[in-house]
Design an enzyme around this catalytic site. Structure first.
Site, PDB file in Angstrom:
ATOM      1  CG  PHE A   1     -36.129  40.850   8.228  1.00 21.51           C
ATOM      2  CD1 PHE A   1     -36.661  40.305   7.077  1.00 21.51           C
ATOM      3  CD2 PHE A   1     -35.323  40.051   9.021  1.00 21.51           C
ATOM      4  CE1 PHE A   1     -36.400  38.994   6.703  1.00 21.51           C
ATOM      5  CE2 PHE A   1     -35.032  38.744   8.655  1.00 21.51           C
ATOM      6  CZ  PHE A   1     -35.577  38.213   7.499  1.00 21.51           C
TER       7      PHE A   1
ATOM      8  CG  ASP B   1     -33.244  44.745  14.916  1.00 17.92           C
ATOM      9  OD1 ASP B   1     -32.139  44.776  14.328  1.00 17.92           O
ATOM     10  OD2 ASP B   1     -34.175  44.002  14.557  1.00 17.92           O
TER      11      ASP B   1
ATOM     12  CG  HIS C   1     -31.356  47.659   8.716  1.00 21.40           C
ATOM     13  ND1 HIS C   1     -32.636  48.069   8.413  1.00 21.40           N
ATOM     14  CD2 HIS C   1     -31.380  46.319   8.639  1.00 21.40           C
ATOM     15  CE1 HIS C   1     -33.406  47.020   8.180  1.00 21.40           C
ATOM     16  NE2 HIS C   1     -32.669  45.937   8.324  1.00 21.40           N
TER      17      HIS C   1
ATOM     18  CD  GLN D   1     -28.627  38.962   4.720  1.00 17.99           C
ATOM     19  OE1 GLN D   1     -28.630  40.135   5.077  1.00 17.99           O
ATOM     20  NE2 GLN D   1     -28.893  38.580   3.493  1.00 17.99           N
TER      21      GLN D   1
ATOM     22  CE  LYS E   1     -29.175  42.953   7.728  1.00 13.00           C
ATOM     23  NZ  LYS E   1     -29.774  41.881   6.930  1.00 13.00           N
TER      24      LYS E   1
ATOM     25  NE  ARG F   1     -18.543  23.855  28.525  1.00  9.82           N
ATOM     26  CZ  ARG F   1     -17.771  22.990  27.853  1.00  9.82           C
ATOM     27  NH1 ARG F   1     -18.058  22.697  26.585  1.00  9.82           N
ATOM     28  NH2 ARG F   1     -16.733  22.426  28.433  1.00  9.82           N
TER      29      ARG F   1
ATOM     30  CE1 TYR G   1     -18.460  19.204  27.803  1.00  7.30           C
ATOM     31  CE2 TYR G   1     -17.078  17.853  29.230  1.00  7.30           C
ATOM     32  CZ  TYR G   1     -17.430  18.305  27.973  1.00  7.30           C
ATOM     33  OH  TYR G   1     -16.735  17.888  26.888  1.00  7.30           O
TER      34      TYR G   1
ATOM     35  NE  ARG H   1     -19.162  27.757  20.985  1.00  9.13           N
ATOM     36  CZ  ARG H   1     -19.750  26.709  21.588  1.00  9.13           C
ATOM     37  NH1 ARG H   1     -20.248  26.850  22.795  1.00  9.13           N
ATOM     38  NH2 ARG H   1     -19.817  25.537  20.990  1.00  9.13           N
TER      39      ARG H   1
HETATM   40  C1  LIG Z   1     -34.177  44.650  11.123  1.00  9.56           C
HETATM   41  C2  LIG Z   1     -33.521  43.303  11.152  1.00  9.56           C
HETATM   42  N1  LIG Z   1     -33.399  42.664  12.328  1.00  9.56           N
HETATM   43  C3  LIG Z   1     -32.823  41.466  12.427  1.00  9.56           C
HETATM   44  C4  LIG Z   1     -32.320  40.825  11.323  1.00  9.56           C
HETATM   45  C5  LIG Z   1     -31.788  39.438  11.483  1.00  9.56           C
HETATM   46  O1  LIG Z   1     -30.496  39.252  11.059  1.00  9.56           O
HETATM   47  P1  LIG Z   1     -30.021  37.827  10.485  1.00  9.56           P
HETATM   48  O2  LIG Z   1     -30.552  37.704   9.100  1.00  9.56           O
HETATM   49  O3  LIG Z   1     -28.521  37.942  10.538  1.00  9.56           O
HETATM   50  O4  LIG Z   1     -30.513  36.773  11.400  1.00  9.56           O
HETATM   51  C6  LIG Z   1     -32.406  41.446  10.075  1.00  9.56           C
HETATM   52  C7  LIG Z   1     -31.844  40.777   8.884  1.00  9.56           C
HETATM   53  O5  LIG Z   1     -32.025  41.054   7.775  1.00  9.56           O
HETATM   54  C8  LIG Z   1     -33.025  42.709   9.982  1.00  9.56           C
HETATM   55  O6  LIG Z   1     -33.176  43.339   8.802  1.00  9.56           O
END
Ligand SMILES: Cc1ncc(COP(=O)(O)O)c(C=O)c1O
Length: 388
Positions: free
Chosen positions: A91, A162, A165, A188, A191, A220, A227, A237
């Site tokens: 992605f 990453d 998944h 998301q 997921k 911070r 600040y 956040r």
């Molecule tokens: C392989 C991969 N990396 C990063 C992300 C990014 O996640 P988000 O959609 O929460 O920003 C996704 C989201 O679908 C993803 O499939």
């Protein structure tokens, strides 16, 4: 061409799923003094629980998975002039996060069975400018973390997982937080656990956690009232409501992964018997595959036919989608300081070129269906492929 049924013939469990735990969590967050992390306890608790589940010393919750990757890259000091090797088939967020930091994502080819980073191809792309290598655990199949550790040892590059998944996945029994590297997750809507949006970053040590904490909150430090912006950063956040929902989602995660594993074995075996259909392969060193998607290839399929297959599956009620194009075949990839062109990169990424054109995936909710429905799904898949 197959004729579409008048009504969907199959139904699957809905996604996302919520119960009393989510409702209670949301009310608990609502009744707190504040709704951001500095005014309540949900984000703190979620970070502890998520880190513990993955065997990591620390976690930082973020606004989404893309931001978790950006945060990790910023902790690594990635910036203009640097390169990060990313899988060609992923992605686009894996690449966009690197671009956002002003660095160059360098696409490397993927493995034809697992669809994860090909480590030999990656090694050929490491240069003195390479700051990190970003394996994606495609659909919950963990990338070859053994070979990547050797590459890191030999070249000095840092591995950034990453793991968008790969919630609760394991490699040789080890959890994603037990490899001494950062790992970024997404929450998301689609997921394996979700609050609609959200992300988290696992951190391997106190210093990286300190840096990530600073950078996810405009520089911070914890408890800052004056600040004191000690580093640059942004606002990544997570809010208290999302964290409360995610704490509830954690309670179902591993049980659901176990169901998906059983159904996946059943589905993979059935799909593998269909002429012209090749399910994503497994590397058995990944002893818990989290099954974010059920992916298959239709080798040699033309673009129109792939779309027609997906449409026909959808008409039957099956949540099917076309797979990702190679990152360098998108306009978004080229909006950066790059030389070369897509065809040139395509020459060194023959597998991504093929998978980018022939991959179809099913939403993981099909793997929460009962066994009879999974059998029927495979039958419909076979009919659709035969007739489309
Ligand atoms: C392989 C991969 N990396 C990063 C992300 C990014 O996640 P988000 O959609 O929460 O920003 C996704 C989201 O679908 C993803 O499939």
């Amino acid at each position: 061409m197959a004729s579409a049924p008048a009504q969907p013939t199959l139904t699957f469990p809905a996604w996302p799923q919520a119960g009393e735990e989510e409702r209670e969590g949301l009310l608990r967050a609502l009744d707190q003094e504040g709704w951001w992390r500095n005014g309540g306890g949900e984000v703190d608790s979620f970070e502890r629980e998520f880190a513990e589940l993955h065997g990591a010393p620390y976690a930082i919750a973020t606004t989404n998975g893309t931001h978790a990757l950006e945060l990790a890259l910023s902790v690594l000091g990635v910036g203009p002039g640097d390169e990060v090797v990313v899988p060609a088939f992923t992605f686009i967020a894996s690449s966009l996060a690197v671009q956002r930091l002003g660095a160059v994502p360098v696409p490397a080819d993927v493995h034809p069975e697992t669809y994860c980073l090909d480590v030999d191809a990656t090694a050929r792309l490491v240069t003195p400018r390479t700051k990190a290598v970003m394996p994606v655990h495609m659909a919950g199949q963990v990338a070859d973390l053994d070979a990547l550790a050797e590459l890191a040892e030999a070249t000095g590059v840092t591995v950034l997982q990453d793991a968008a998944h790969a919630h609760a996945a394991r490699w040789h029994g080890r959890r994603m937080g037990e490899f001494g590297s950062m790992a970024a997750f997404s929450f998301q809507n689609g997921k394996l656990m979700t609050a609609g949006e959200g992300g988290a970053l696992l951190l391997p040590d106190e210093e990286s956690h300190r840096q990530a904490y600073l950078r996810h909150g405009c520089g911070r430090p914890p408890g800052d009232r004056v600040y004191a912006h000690l580093t640059q950063g942004s606002n990544y956040r997570m809010n208290e409501f999302s964290a409360a929902v995610l704490r509830a989602q954690l309670t179902r995660l591993e049980e659901q992964i176990a169901v998906r594993e059983q159904r996946s074995r059943q589905l993979e075996a059935a799909l593998a018997r269909i002429p012209g259909v090749v399910p994503q392969g497994r590397d058995d060193r990944c002893d818990v595959k989290s099954h974010y998607m059920a992916m298959v290839r239709l080798p040699g399929v033309q673009p129109e036919r792939r779309t027609a297959v997906v449409d026909a599956l959808n008409a039957h009620g099956i949540p099917a989608f076309v797979g990702f194009p190679p990152v360098y075949r998108t306009s978004g990839y080229w909006q950066g300081p790059y030389s070369g062109d897509a065809d040139e990169i395509g020459k060194r990424c023959p597998v991504a070129e093929e998978i980018g054109g022939d991959c179809v995936w099913l939403h993981h909710r099909v793997l929460l269906a009962d066994t009879a429905t999974v059998d029927r799904l495979a039958e419909v898949f076979a009919e659709v492929v035969a007739r489309t």
